[in-house]
Design a protein around this motif. Structure first.
Motif, PDB file in Angstrom:
ATOM      1  N   PHE A 171      -5.237   0.542  -2.317  1.00  0.00           N
ATOM      2  CA  PHE A 171      -4.431   1.048  -1.201  1.00  0.00           C
ATOM      3  C   PHE A 171      -5.150   2.132  -0.395  1.00  0.00           C
ATOM      4  N   ARG A 172      -6.147   2.806  -0.972  1.00  0.00           N
ATOM      5  CA  ARG A 172      -6.860   3.885  -0.279  1.00  0.00           C
ATOM      6  C   ARG A 172      -7.658   3.376   0.911  1.00  0.00           C
ATOM      7  N   TRP A 174      -6.566   1.806   3.343  1.00  0.00           N
ATOM      8  CA  TRP A 174      -5.761   2.031   4.554  1.00  0.00           C
ATOM      9  C   TRP A 174      -5.904   3.465   5.064  1.00  0.00           C
ATOM     10  N   PHE A 175      -6.339   4.393   4.224  1.00  0.00           N
ATOM     11  CA  PHE A 175      -6.521   5.779   4.642  1.00  0.00           C
ATOM     12  C   PHE A 175      -7.729   5.942   5.565  1.00  0.00           C
ATOM     13  N   GLU A 176      -8.654   4.980   5.509  1.00  0.00           N
ATOM     14  CA  GLU A 176      -9.942   5.126   6.196  1.00  0.00           C
ATOM     15  C   GLU A 176      -9.979   4.451   7.558  1.00  0.00           C
ATOM     16  N   ILE A 177      -8.923   3.747   7.923  1.00  0.00           N
ATOM     17  CA  ILE A 177      -8.902   3.074   9.232  1.00  0.00           C
ATOM     18  C   ILE A 177      -7.597   3.415   9.960  1.00  0.00           C
ATOM     19  N   GLN A 178      -7.636   3.297  11.266  1.00  0.00           N
ATOM     20  CA  GLN A 178      -6.401   3.479  12.050  1.00  0.00           C
ATOM     21  C   GLN A 178      -5.697   2.134  12.120  1.00  0.00           C
ATOM     22  N   TRP A 179      -4.609   2.027  11.392  1.00  0.00           N
ATOM     23  CA  TRP A 179      -3.893   0.761  11.360  1.00  0.00           C
ATOM     24  C   TRP A 179      -2.614   0.774  12.201  1.00  0.00           C
ATOM     25  N   ILE A 180      -2.347   1.921  12.862  1.00  0.00           N
ATOM     26  CA  ILE A 180      -1.196   2.032  13.774  1.00  0.00           C
ATOM     27  C   ILE A 180      -1.731   1.972  15.201  1.00  0.00           C
ATOM     28  N   SER A 181      -1.214   1.052  16.003  1.00  0.00           N
ATOM     29  CA  SER A 181      -1.689   0.876  17.374  1.00  0.00           C
ATOM     30  C   SER A 181      -1.356   2.094  18.228  1.00  0.00           C
ATOM     31  N   ASN A 182      -2.226   2.379  19.205  1.00  0.00           N
ATOM     32  CA  ASN A 182      -2.021   3.528  20.101  1.00  0.00           C
ATOM     33  C   ASN A 182      -0.731   3.416  20.901  1.00  0.00           C
ATOM     34  N   ARG A 183      -0.269   2.203  21.134  1.00  0.00           N
ATOM     35  CA  ARG A 183       0.953   2.016  21.925  1.00  0.00           C
ATOM     36  C   ARG A 183       2.182   2.547  21.197  1.00  0.00           C
ATOM     37  N   TYR A 184       2.070   2.772  19.906  1.00  0.00           N
ATOM     38  CA  TYR A 184       3.197   3.289  19.123  1.00  0.00           C
ATOM     39  C   TYR A 184       2.992   4.753  18.713  1.00  0.00           C
ATOM     40  N   LEU A 185       2.034   5.417  19.338  1.00  0.00           N
ATOM     41  CA  LEU A 185       1.783   6.830  19.056  1.00  0.00           C
ATOM     42  C   LEU A 185       2.221   7.683  20.243  1.00  0.00           C
ATOM     43  N   ARG A 203      -9.851   8.813  15.800  1.00  0.00           N
ATOM     44  CA  ARG A 203      -8.878   7.838  15.308  1.00  0.00           C
ATOM     45  C   ARG A 203      -7.690   8.553  14.664  1.00  0.00           C
ATOM     46  N   TYR A 204      -6.565   7.873  14.665  1.00  0.00           N
ATOM     47  CA  TYR A 204      -5.354   8.413  14.064  1.00  0.00           C
ATOM     48  C   TYR A 204      -5.282   7.910  12.621  1.00  0.00           C
ATOM     49  N   LEU A 205      -5.719   8.753  11.696  1.00  0.00           N
ATOM     50  CA  LEU A 205      -5.747   8.390  10.283  1.00  0.00           C
ATOM     51  C   LEU A 205      -4.625   9.083   9.536  1.00  0.00           C
ATOM     52  N   VAL A 206      -3.983   8.333   8.651  1.00  0.00           N
ATOM     53  CA  VAL A 206      -2.896   8.900   7.840  1.00  0.00           C
ATOM     54  C   VAL A 206      -3.066   8.437   6.394  1.00  0.00           C
ATOM     55  N   ASP A 207      -2.526   9.241   5.473  1.00  0.00           N
ATOM     56  CA  ASP A 207      -2.540   8.816   4.076  1.00  0.00           C
ATOM     57  C   ASP A 207      -1.287   7.988   3.800  1.00  0.00           C
ATOM     58  N   GLY A 208      -1.234   6.856   4.497  1.00  0.00           N
ATOM     59  CA  GLY A 208      -0.098   5.954   4.387  1.00  0.00           C
ATOM     60  C   GLY A 208      -0.553   4.509   4.398  1.00  0.00           C
ATOM     61  N   VAL A 209       0.364   3.611   4.100  1.00  0.00           N
ATOM     62  CA  VAL A 209       0.057   2.180   4.018  1.00  0.00           C
ATOM     63  C   VAL A 209       1.150   1.389   4.723  1.00  0.00           C
ATOM     64  N   THR A 240      -0.506  10.861 -11.102  1.00  0.00           N
ATOM     65  CA  THR A 240      -0.082  10.014 -12.219  1.00  0.00           C
ATOM     66  C   THR A 240      -0.171   8.530 -11.875  1.00  0.00           C
ATOM     67  N   GLU A 241      -0.340   8.249 -10.589  1.00  0.00           N
ATOM     68  CA  GLU A 241      -0.422   6.877 -10.082  1.00  0.00           C
ATOM     69  C   GLU A 241       0.854   6.083 -10.379  1.00  0.00           C
ATOM     70  N   GLU A 242       1.933   6.793 -10.582  1.00  0.00           N
ATOM     71  CA  GLU A 242       3.220   6.104 -10.715  1.00  0.00           C
ATOM     72  C   GLU A 242       3.797   5.897  -9.320  1.00  0.00           C
ATOM     73  N   LEU A 243       3.041   5.194  -8.513  1.00  0.00           N
ATOM     74  CA  LEU A 243       3.430   4.961  -7.125  1.00  0.00           C
ATOM     75  C   LEU A 243       4.268   3.691  -7.047  1.00  0.00           C
ATOM     76  N   ASN A 244       5.053   3.608  -5.999  1.00  0.00           N
ATOM     77  CA  ASN A 244       5.865   2.394  -5.855  1.00  0.00           C
ATOM     78  C   ASN A 244       5.256   1.454  -4.812  1.00  0.00           C
ATOM     79  N   ILE A 245       3.926   1.403  -4.793  1.00  0.00           N
ATOM     80  CA  ILE A 245       3.198   0.434  -3.979  1.00  0.00           C
ATOM     81  C   ILE A 245       2.262  -0.340  -4.914  1.00  0.00           C
TER      82      ILE A 245
END
Length: 347
Positions: A171-172, A174-185, A203-209, A240-245
């Protein structure tokens, strides 16, 4: 030196022909199954073509389809030969046909074995293809307005949900690329401006997926954003990596899926190869046993059959020599043509 010589009384020849007729039709059905397996694998690979960088892996299903179709023809003729072997008067008409028939049959049978070997050996090529293909697929995830990439987001989301995976390696990615289009920023927002300025490439980078990484089996509502910020969520610990993804990368998931599919198909095709080999060996014994009957008044005499009239090396060279002579002659003609073309000019 004759290889594997056996004696064949009349009744034994009849039983061999009858049994081989049945075996050849079983091999014909097996050839159709081989073709079908190749089509299934080809279809599965084409379904994920958007996340594969090259088509080298397609050599496996293509080979399976070719040898499957060839097996249909080879075994159909084998059944006709077996029928005529029951009548000593009709069998001689196959005499001139059998030598090239065995050469072609052996070629496609070896090709079938190569397809089995390739199905087990293509893991490296498959993994490298998926590595680059998935990386590009994730990078173009946001380009829903770009021609040729409009369905990239949909394909990646469906892939992650179907195979329960996230990212390329994990999942990490997704942290390294901008996956949200500029039209939605909202570029008037301070948070958006700060994130863009903090990145060298703007680029607009976030720690999200994306939502498709969320694991529906988790009892907790999906946490898509601020995955590395423990204070942003109640009773949450990122370490703890008890993530829900999904924690498994899509490359690993796809490699396991395709290698499992190819290994299963490889085991099935190996069985077909053994059946095809049995047909050719039995047919060779039948041919040599029936050749000894030709020209005899009593067709019910005991004859001898064998697998090879000469040693294995001599037999291989017997088939290779005409091919080698052909290529040698071709090379001599090609090397001699410039001199022949220059001769008139010199004169």
């Amino acid at each position: 030196m004759v290889v594997m010589k056996m004696k064949f009384p009349f009744q034994k020849r009849v039983k061999l022909a009858q049994g081989l007729w049945f075996l050849s039709w079983c091999a014909t059905v097996a050839g159709a199954i081989t073709f079908t397996l190749g089509c299934i694998l080809k279809t599965e690979l084409r379904r994920r073509a958007e996340v594969m960088d090259n088509t080298d892996i397609h050599v496996v299903p293509n080979t399976l389809m070719i040898v499957g179709l060839a097996s249909l023809g080879i075994n159909y003729f084998a059944s006709k030969i077996c029928q005529d072997a029951l009548d000593a008067g009709r069998f001689p008409r196959w005499k001139n046909f059998l030598k090239p028939y065995f050469a072609v049959s052996c070629f496609f049978t070896v090709l079938m074995l190569l397809a089995v070997i390739m199905s087990y050996a293509m893991k490296g090529s498959l993994e490298s293809s998926l590595k680059v293909g998935l990386r590009n697929g994730i990078r173009f995830y946001k380009d829903t307005d770009t021609p040729g990439r409009c369905f990239q987001k949909q394909n990646i989301d469906r892939l992650q949900m179907e195979f329960q995976c996230c990212g390329n390696n994990d999942f990490r990615d997704w942290f390294e690329i901008q996956w949200i289009s500029n039209r939605y920023l909202d570029f008037s927002s301070k948070e958006v401006k700060d994130r863009i300025k903090s990145n060298v490439d703007g680029r607009y980078l976030v720690d999200g997926v994306p939502f498709s990484c969320c694991n529906p089996s988790s009892p907790r509502p999906c946490i898509q954003y601020q995955l590395t910020n423990n204070t942003a969520h109640y009773n949450y610990d990122y370490q703890t990596e008890e993530l829900n993804i999904y924690l498994r990368g899509c490359r690993e998931a796809l490699v396991n899926y395709y290698m499992g599919l190819m290994n299963t198909i490889g085991a099935g095709v190996l069985s077909v190869f053994l059946l095809q080999g049995s047909v050719l060996v039995s047919l060779r014994f039948l041919q040599t046993a029936m050749d000894a009957v030709a020209g005899k008044e009593n067709t019910e005499i005991e004859t001898e059959g064998y697998l090879l009239e000469k040693s294995v090396k001599d037999t291989i060279m017997e088939y290779l020599n005409p091919v080698l002579k052909f290529f040698l002659l071709t090379n001599q003609v090609e090397e001699g043509s410039p001199e022949e073309a220059a001769a008139p000019a010199t004169a």
